[in-house]
Design a protein around this motif. Structure first.
Motif, PDB file in Angstrom:
ATOM      1  N   ASN A   4     -10.966   6.786 -16.911  1.00  0.00           N
ATOM      2  CA  ASN A   4     -11.615   5.543 -16.535  1.00  0.00           C
ATOM      3  C   ASN A   4     -13.023   5.783 -15.994  1.00  0.00           C
ATOM      4  O   ASN A   4     -13.654   4.876 -15.472  1.00  0.00           O
ATOM      5  CB  ASN A   4     -10.783   4.824 -15.457  1.00  0.00           C
ATOM      6  N   ASP A  52      -7.641   8.412  -9.306  1.00  0.00           N
ATOM      7  CA  ASP A  52      -8.982   7.865  -9.111  1.00  0.00           C
ATOM      8  C   ASP A  52      -8.972   6.334  -9.019  1.00  0.00           C
ATOM      9  O   ASP A  52      -9.854   5.668  -9.546  1.00  0.00           O
ATOM     10  CB  ASP A  52      -9.902   8.292 -10.261  1.00  0.00           C
ATOM     11  N   TYR A 108      -4.355  -0.339 -14.942  1.00  0.00           N
ATOM     12  CA  TYR A 108      -5.246   0.289 -13.962  1.00  0.00           C
ATOM     13  C   TYR A 108      -4.623   1.531 -13.332  1.00  0.00           C
ATOM     14  O   TYR A 108      -5.320   2.506 -13.040  1.00  0.00           O
ATOM     15  CB  TYR A 108      -5.587  -0.732 -12.878  1.00  0.00           C
ATOM     16  N   GLN A 117       0.816  -1.217   0.000  1.00  0.00           N
ATOM     17  CA  GLN A 117       0.000   0.000   0.000  1.00  0.00           C
ATOM     18  C   GLN A 117       0.847   1.262   0.000  1.00  0.00           C
ATOM     19  O   GLN A 117       0.504   2.253  -0.649  1.00  0.00           O
ATOM     20  CB  GLN A 117      -0.932   0.001   1.224  1.00  0.00           C
ATOM     21  N   GLN A 160      -7.023   0.191  -1.841  1.00  0.00           N
ATOM     22  CA  GLN A 160      -7.367  -0.862  -0.879  1.00  0.00           C
ATOM     23  C   GLN A 160      -7.909  -2.107  -1.564  1.00  0.00           C
ATOM     24  O   GLN A 160      -7.540  -3.236  -1.223  1.00  0.00           O
ATOM     25  CB  GLN A 160      -8.373  -0.310   0.136  1.00  0.00           C
ATOM     26  N   LEU A 161      -8.802  -1.893  -2.524  1.00  0.00           N
ATOM     27  CA  LEU A 161      -9.315  -3.058  -3.245  1.00  0.00           C
ATOM     28  C   LEU A 161      -8.260  -3.634  -4.183  1.00  0.00           C
ATOM     29  O   LEU A 161      -8.312  -4.822  -4.526  1.00  0.00           O
ATOM     30  CB  LEU A 161     -10.592  -2.698  -4.007  1.00  0.00           C
ATOM     31  N   LEU A 162      -7.320  -2.799  -4.596  1.00  0.00           N
ATOM     32  CA  LEU A 162      -6.234  -3.305  -5.431  1.00  0.00           C
ATOM     33  C   LEU A 162      -5.386  -4.318  -4.657  1.00  0.00           C
ATOM     34  O   LEU A 162      -4.888  -5.295  -5.222  1.00  0.00           O
ATOM     35  CB  LEU A 162      -5.357  -2.150  -5.918  1.00  0.00           C
ATOM     36  N   VAL A 163      -5.270  -4.105  -3.374  1.00  0.00           N
ATOM     37  CA  VAL A 163      -4.594  -5.087  -2.521  1.00  0.00           C
ATOM     38  C   VAL A 163      -5.313  -6.433  -2.601  1.00  0.00           C
ATOM     39  O   VAL A 163      -4.690  -7.481  -2.776  1.00  0.00           O
ATOM     40  CB  VAL A 163      -4.564  -4.601  -1.054  1.00  0.00           C
ATOM     41  N   ALA A 164      -6.650  -6.377  -2.490  1.00  0.00           N
ATOM     42  CA  ALA A 164      -7.439  -7.608  -2.575  1.00  0.00           C
ATOM     43  C   ALA A 164      -7.225  -8.301  -3.910  1.00  0.00           C
ATOM     44  O   ALA A 164      -7.209  -9.534  -3.988  1.00  0.00           O
ATOM     45  CB  ALA A 164      -8.921  -7.300  -2.357  1.00  0.00           C
ATOM     46  N   THR A 165      -7.036  -7.524  -4.962  1.00  0.00           N
ATOM     47  CA  THR A 165      -6.845  -8.108  -6.291  1.00  0.00           C
ATOM     48  C   THR A 165      -5.503  -8.831  -6.402  1.00  0.00           C
ATOM     49  O   THR A 165      -5.433  -9.963  -6.876  1.00  0.00           O
ATOM     50  CB  THR A 165      -6.945  -7.023  -7.366  1.00  0.00           C
ATOM     51  N   ASP A 167      -8.561   2.731  -6.518  1.00  0.00           N
ATOM     52  CA  ASP A 167      -8.935   2.234  -5.186  1.00  0.00           C
ATOM     53  C   ASP A 167      -7.809   1.346  -4.664  1.00  0.00           C
ATOM     54  O   ASP A 167      -7.802   0.141  -4.890  1.00  0.00           O
ATOM     55  CB  ASP A 167     -10.243   1.437  -5.280  1.00  0.00           C
TER      56      ASP A 167
END
Lengths: 219, 219
Positions: free
Chosen positions: B217, B153, B210, B138, B157-162, B155
DNA sequence: CAAAATTAATCAATCGTTTGATTAATTTTG
DNA sequence: CAAAATTAATCAAACGATTGATTAATTTTG
């Protein structure tokens, strides 16, 4: 008197499966004893065998109950020939996020079981079910590439791992994902008001950037 | 005589942990009995308690053994201040993919344990370790955004999940991911020659699309 | 020989399952 | 309809098997 009363009349079996699903998700198959499940469900231990034959029977019954909804939702998207690939993908993401977050206990249980490397009848069965889901997604991507709607230099197979993996990470590791995202992802209100919409827009944006951007990604 | 001979001299403890790691990954903590572990390791059952105190002691010893390498690799990347964010990210991906694929048994074991929603001392401990890993990632993303290197723009945090989710999906659901990808992802040769390089280039391309594409986007 | 390592035997506890008995509900019979 | 017969649901208790752990005896090692 207790919270089971309202369900007793409707369906006791369903109540047992609801409770068992949660306990299995919490503790794993071997970690969840029949005594604990029956205790949590406020039924006699023998009722599990009376209704479902065995502990494994309870486990399988949970799966059979969820499979029906799986299949119907899948077909509705696959047969939707009226829209283009990008619209189909959006629909898929939307319904998938909703379905998984709503039934997160079941999906935790499912993923824990499928992560066992030893092949069993159950893992084979689960694999078949999940692969149907995967193929619907892959067909959408492949079609989009053929039509020129999506870039040609993408890796559709690993993209599958990204979509399902992102979802799994959030749902299956709630302790961590809650810390990362900033709120309790297991809380029902948070799921509906925050998590679902955020996850949907994120996945769409991620997919768009990877699939339909015109820039050369080969530098 | 048997395959354990060459290890007996070097370190019997390590041999037991190697075997236990595999068995735990295959069957889960509760599913793996001490008799099976000792049998697979060709040692007397009492040796587990003699060396590690208890079954849980064996489990924790497996963690302690892996944590050391975790930490060192993390610091080396985090402290590498000479490169820009994108280069740091590349390094992170490379070392992370290598580490996870090489120790896939451990990571399966780890993820199965952390997926239990009930909080325990062990899940807390695992959470702390994994969060260190997450924070390094992060920080790289956040710095890249601040420097204008990455889009604003996104995310993070969700990129971590990905990132972690994509990896988990491939490693934790080998039956499915092998079908999707087209070869046995548990095979050592496939891992080194095919899976690792493919996964690395894919993740980099996905991240680049991304994070650093100039297109809007938000349409 | 003394310490460490290893073994077989054994422990109490818990596992999933089965049992026989009892109650409640339904169907059949006269 | 009322009594008898049958079925379904539920229960406490106990089953044999397996669990993780421990003991005491034996072997190996330095």
């Amino acid at each position: 008197m207790n919270q089971t009363m309202e369900k007793d009349k409707t369906d006791k079996k369903d109540h047992i499966l609801d409770v068992a699903e949660k306990v299995f998700a919490e503790l794993g198959y071997e970690g969840a004893s029949t005594r604990l499940i029956s205790g949590e469900a406020n039924v006699n231990m023998a009722m599990l065998n009376y209704y479902f034959g065995s502990k494994e029977g309870v486990f399988l019954a949970i799966f059979e109950r969820r499979i029906a909804s799986f299949q119907s939702v899948l077909l509705s998207i696959g047969n939707d020939g009226s829209t283009n690939s990008w619209e189909k993908l959006n629909k898929y993401i939307e319904s998938y996020v909703d379905r998984v977050v709503n039934n997160n206990c079941f999906h935790v249980m499912l993923n824990r079981e499928i992560s066992k490397s030893k092949k069993t009848d159950l893992t084979d069965q689960i694999t078949k079910i999940l692969m149907k889901n995967v193929i619907v997604f892959q067909d959408i991507i492949d079609n989009g590439i053929k039509c020129g709607e999506f870039n040609k230099d993408v890796d559709p197979q690993l993209l599958v791992a990204t979509i399902f993996g992102t979802k799994n990470y959030i749902v299956n590791t709630p302790h961590i994902s809650s810390l990362i995202i900033g709120y309790d992802v297991m809380d029902k209100d948070n799921q509906d008001e925050k998590l679902k919409p955020r996850l949907k827009t994120y996945l769409k944006k991620l997919l768009k950037a990877y699939l339909v951007n015109e820039n050369d990604n080969n530098k």
